[in-house]
Design a protein around this motif. Structure first.
Motif, PDB file in Angstrom:
ATOM      1  N   ILE A   1      39.873 -31.090  -6.900  1.00  0.00           N
ATOM      2  CA  ILE A   1      40.702 -32.126  -6.287  1.00  0.00           C
ATOM      3  C   ILE A   1      41.080 -33.088  -7.405  1.00  0.00           C
ATOM      4  O   ILE A   1      40.269 -33.451  -8.245  1.00  0.00           O
TER       5      ILE A   1
ATOM      6  N   GLY B   1      39.122 -26.297 -14.577  1.00  0.00           N
ATOM      7  CA  GLY B   1      39.313 -26.341 -16.027  1.00  0.00           C
ATOM      8  C   GLY B   1      37.958 -26.420 -16.720  1.00  0.00           C
ATOM      9  O   GLY B   1      36.971 -26.860 -16.114  1.00  0.00           O
TER      10      GLY B   1
ATOM     11  N   TRP C   1      45.590 -26.764 -21.893  1.00  0.00           N
ATOM     12  CA  TRP C   1      46.922 -26.718 -22.497  1.00  0.00           C
ATOM     13  C   TRP C   1      47.139 -27.938 -23.371  1.00  0.00           C
ATOM     14  O   TRP C   1      46.800 -29.057 -22.975  1.00  0.00           O
TER      15      TRP C   1
ATOM     16  N   HIS D   1      50.471 -33.535 -14.221  1.00  0.00           N
ATOM     17  CA  HIS D   1      51.117 -32.924 -15.390  1.00  0.00           C
ATOM     18  C   HIS D   1      50.890 -31.420 -15.354  1.00  0.00           C
ATOM     19  O   HIS D   1      50.339 -30.874 -14.400  1.00  0.00           O
TER      20      HIS D   1
ATOM     21  N   ASP E   1      36.720 -28.379 -18.753  1.00  0.00           N
ATOM     22  CA  ASP E   1      36.128 -29.710 -18.919  1.00  0.00           C
ATOM     23  C   ASP E   1      35.213 -30.097 -17.766  1.00  0.00           C
ATOM     24  O   ASP E   1      34.388 -30.996 -17.919  1.00  0.00           O
TER      25      ASP E   1
ATOM     26  N   ASP F   1      41.029 -36.528  -5.325  1.00  0.00           N
ATOM     27  CA  ASP F   1      39.739 -37.178  -5.584  1.00  0.00           C
ATOM     28  C   ASP F   1      40.050 -38.664  -5.750  1.00  0.00           C
ATOM     29  O   ASP F   1      40.694 -39.052  -6.729  1.00  0.00           O
TER      30      ASP F   1
HETATM   31  N1  MSP Z   1      38.705 -35.072  -9.982  1.00  0.00           N
HETATM   32  C1  MSP Z   1      38.141 -34.169 -10.918  1.00  0.00           C
HETATM   33  C2  MSP Z   1      37.785 -32.848 -10.264  1.00  0.00           C
HETATM   34  C3  MSP Z   1      36.877 -32.938  -9.086  1.00  0.00           C
HETATM   35  S1  MSP Z   1      36.627 -31.402  -8.357  1.00  0.00           S
HETATM   36  C4  MSP Z   1      35.409 -31.645  -7.266  1.00  0.00           C
HETATM   37  C5  MSP Z   1      39.108 -33.927 -12.067  1.00  0.00           C
HETATM   38  N2  MSP Z   1      40.382 -34.205 -11.826  1.00  0.00           N
HETATM   39  S2  MSP Z   1      41.546 -34.123 -12.911  1.00  0.00           S
HETATM   40  O1  MSP Z   1      42.725 -34.516 -12.206  1.00  0.00           O
HETATM   41  O2  MSP Z   1      41.209 -34.855 -14.069  1.00  0.00           O
HETATM   42  O3  MSP Z   1      41.657 -32.652 -13.362  1.00  0.00           O
HETATM   43  C6  MSP Z   1      41.918 -31.649 -12.465  1.00  0.00           C
HETATM   44  C7  MSP Z   1      42.092 -30.328 -13.139  1.00  0.00           C
HETATM   45  O4  MSP Z   1      43.180 -30.348 -14.041  1.00  0.00           O
HETATM   46  C8  MSP Z   1      40.868 -29.881 -13.928  1.00  0.00           C
HETATM   47  O5  MSP Z   1      40.591 -28.531 -13.635  1.00  0.00           O
HETATM   48  C9  MSP Z   1      41.310 -30.005 -15.350  1.00  0.00           C
HETATM   49  O6  MSP Z   1      40.677 -29.069 -16.158  1.00  0.00           O
HETATM   50  C10 MSP Z   1      42.788 -29.709 -15.220  1.00  0.00           C
HETATM   51  N3  MSP Z   1      43.485 -30.211 -16.379  1.00  0.00           N
HETATM   52  C11 MSP Z   1      43.697 -31.514 -16.719  1.00  0.00           C
HETATM   53  N4  MSP Z   1      44.324 -31.531 -17.925  1.00  0.00           N
HETATM   54  C12 MSP Z   1      44.502 -30.272 -18.375  1.00  0.00           C
HETATM   55  C13 MSP Z   1      45.137 -29.679 -19.479  1.00  0.00           C
HETATM   56  N5  MSP Z   1      45.666 -30.391 -20.449  1.00  0.00           N
HETATM   57  N6  MSP Z   1      45.199 -28.316 -19.510  1.00  0.00           N
HETATM   58  C14 MSP Z   1      44.713 -27.534 -18.507  1.00  0.00           C
HETATM   59  N7  MSP Z   1      44.114 -28.065 -17.462  1.00  0.00           N
HETATM   60  C15 MSP Z   1      43.894 -29.421 -17.429  1.00  0.00           C
HETATM   61  O7  MSP Z   1      38.674 -33.500 -13.110  1.00  0.00           O
END
Ligand code: MSP
Length: 508
Positions: free
Chosen positions: A10, A256, A288, A18, A258, A49
């Motif tokens: 989430i 992801g 990415w 993005h 991270d 989230d």
């Molecule tokens: N809120 C948490 C996830 C909670 S799940 C119970 C979170 N959110 S996030 O918005 O930061 O990221 C969401 C997803 O986007 C993650 O899987 C993260 O790895 C992915 N990405 C964010 N930036 C990214 C890139 N630059 N490249 C690929 N995926 C990336 O973490």
């Protein structure tokens, strides 16, 4: 075993979406569509989230109250699901009552089972990651203390806190990883998690008294439930069926890299402690960069997926993201490569092939399909042998390893073979033997049908336009239907190009 639920993480609502977010959602949607194509019933869950310090701070920065701020940004993520052409799904927000209820239920369950105790947390905290770090997990960069893993700035925290007895679950987790090699994918990520857990786990702080924007601890409301315990519970609140499964639940989490520790260590430990089933699989993709640079708000270089899709269309973007990098590895997003991929593989290799075959059928066979080649005979046929094997080959690379790029390799392989075959057999030049020409064209038609059926999870709109061109009825677009070639005499519509060229045509 089949995944019955596939989830995206989430998304934090502190920022607009993005390309990284789009990637996670497209990957999850493609996996879901693949399982539906196999005739399985699968749900897709995504959402936002919305609690915690990071979101509260973002709302303050915009001079908004957190509820209206999260309402607004969450809506942009909901809109994105349509832009990305996600299939049927549920969208969960952590500010919804149905979610709050489940967080409270999980908390109470953990308390009843003796997994939560009161103590004091003293250590470092990164708001950007919403994560706790020990001193040795941090270092000084440019005079600031940051987390080594993420580079996020950390601040010192010392406050009363409830703890989850994470350390107790170390051996149970290691046992589960060993017993279920497919639990964490890809392999390299699995090894990282095992090494981390082997090195030992500290108990985890699961409440904050200095944070107000969140769900209060039921028995002690000065404390707010730690945002990651709150967020991870979306996988239960968004899919109540979870509770009905014994043992390993048929759930696949696409995330992801991270956020692997939260999903592959904390989440299964919470579930073990609560006596709830574990997900079947956690699949972590790489990161990415964009034109060689880290995607970040401060660099101001985030390309909005909306803008990209408006410019190129959703399918070329989906295709490029899934095709360009081996799933699990990092990739560099380059618009020039997106154009190149889509133009070469979709417009030229597949689009031109389809247009050629359908035009000859139209011109020389009056737009009527020649005699079918029975599916049983495909394995003996020089062109159809690989088309027949496509579903099994895709299943092999997708079901456990979730290797989208390899699945697309298989599909592109059939397209390339068909292109060679059309050159070898030159059906346009077979003037005096309509039966032979019919056989050749029918084989090409079947290769296209197999390709179009198998491409549906990846590029749903274009694949369905191609199936329209092939006069394949809506209820005959499943993998099972591949075995039943449309009858002789099926009338084909006048051919229309399915893929448009994105790049400027180069001089010959
Ligand atoms: N809120 C948490 C996830 C909670 S799940 C119970 C979170 N959110 S996030 O918005 O930061 O990221 C969401 C997803 O986007 C993650 O899987 C993260 O790895 C992915 N990405 C964010 N930036 C990214 C890139 N630059 N490249 C690929 N995926 C990336 O973490």
């Amino acid at each position: 075993m089949t995944p019955k639920l596939v989830t995206t993480p989430i998304y934090y609502v502190n920022d607009r979406a993005h390309i990284g977010h789009a990637y996670t959602s497209i990957a999850a949607d493609t996996l879901v569509r693949w399982h539906r194509l196999r005739g399985e019933s699968v749900c897709l869950l995504t959402g936002t989230d919305e609690h915690g310090q990071k979101i509260a701070k973002a709302a303050v920065d915009r001079a908004q109250d957190p509820q209206s701020f999260t309402d607004e940004v969450s809506q942009t993520f909901r809109d994105l699901t349509r832009t990305l052409n996600l299939g049927p799904h549920d969208f969960i927000r952590t500010t919804e009552p149905r979610h709050r209820e489940q967080v409270i239920a999980l908390w109470n369950r953990l308390v009843e089972r003796g997994a939560i105790y009161l103590g004091t947390y003293s250590g470092w905290y990164a708001i950007r990651d919403e994560a706790f770090y020990s001193e040795s997990d941090t270092h000084i960069v440019d005079g600031k203390r940051v987390a080594k893993a993420s580079g996020a700035e950390v601040e010192w925290l010392s406050e009363p806190s409830y703890f989850f007895n994470l350390s107790k679950w170390r051996d149970r987790l290691l046992h589960h990883y060993a017993e279920h090699p497919e639990f964490i994918q890809p392999e390299g990520r699995r090894n990282e998690v095992i090494a981390l857990v082997k090195a030992g786990l500290d108990d985890l702080s699961v409440s904050r008294i200095s944070v107000k924007w969140g769900i209060p601890v039921p028995s002690d409301p000065k404390h707010t439930v730690y945002v990651w315990l709150d967020a991870l519970t979306n996988y239960i609140s968004g899919w109540p069926d979870w509770q009905r499964h014994n043992g390993s639940a048929p759930v696949t989490h696409i995330i992801g890299k991270d956020i692997l520790k939260f999903h592959a260590v904390f989440w299964p430990a919470f579930l073990l402690a609560a006596g709830l089933p574990l997900p079947r699989q956690i699949v972590a993709h790489g990161w990415w960069t964009q034109e060689g640079r880290k995607i970040s708000k401060s660099l101001g270089n985030t390309i909005s997926p909306l803008a990209l899709i408006e410019q190129y269309g959703v399918d070329p973007v989906r295709y490029y993201l899934l095709r360009e990098v081996p799933f699990g590895e990092d990739g560099d997003f380059k618009q020039a490569n997106l154009i190149q991929r889509a133009d070469t593989e979709l417009a030229n290799e597949l689009g031109n092939l389809a247009h050629r075959v359908l035009s000859i059928l139209q011109r020389q066979h009056g737009g009527v399909l020649p005699d079918p080649i029975p599916f049983d005979a495909w394995e003996e046929h020089p062109l159809l042998e690989n088309a027949e094997l496509l579903p099994a080959k895709i299943a092999y690379v997708l079901n456990n390893r979730v290797a989208f790029n390899e699945a697309l390799d298989e599909i592109v392989g059939v397209v390339r073979q068909a292109n060679q075959w059309i050159v070898q057999t030159a059906p346009w030049a077979i003037k005096d033997d309509p039966v032979k020409r019919g056989e050749v064209l029918r084989a090409l038609y079947e290769a296209l049908r197999a390709v179009a059926i198998c491409l549906q999870p990846f590029i749903p709109t274009s694949a369905s336009a191609l199936l329209d061109q092939l006069a394949v009825p809506g209820d005959a677009r499943t993998l099972a239907a591949l075995r039943e070639p449309p009858p002789k005499g099926t009338i084909l519509p006048p051919p229309q190009p399915v893929f448009r060229k994105l790049g400027v045509a180069k001089a010959a």
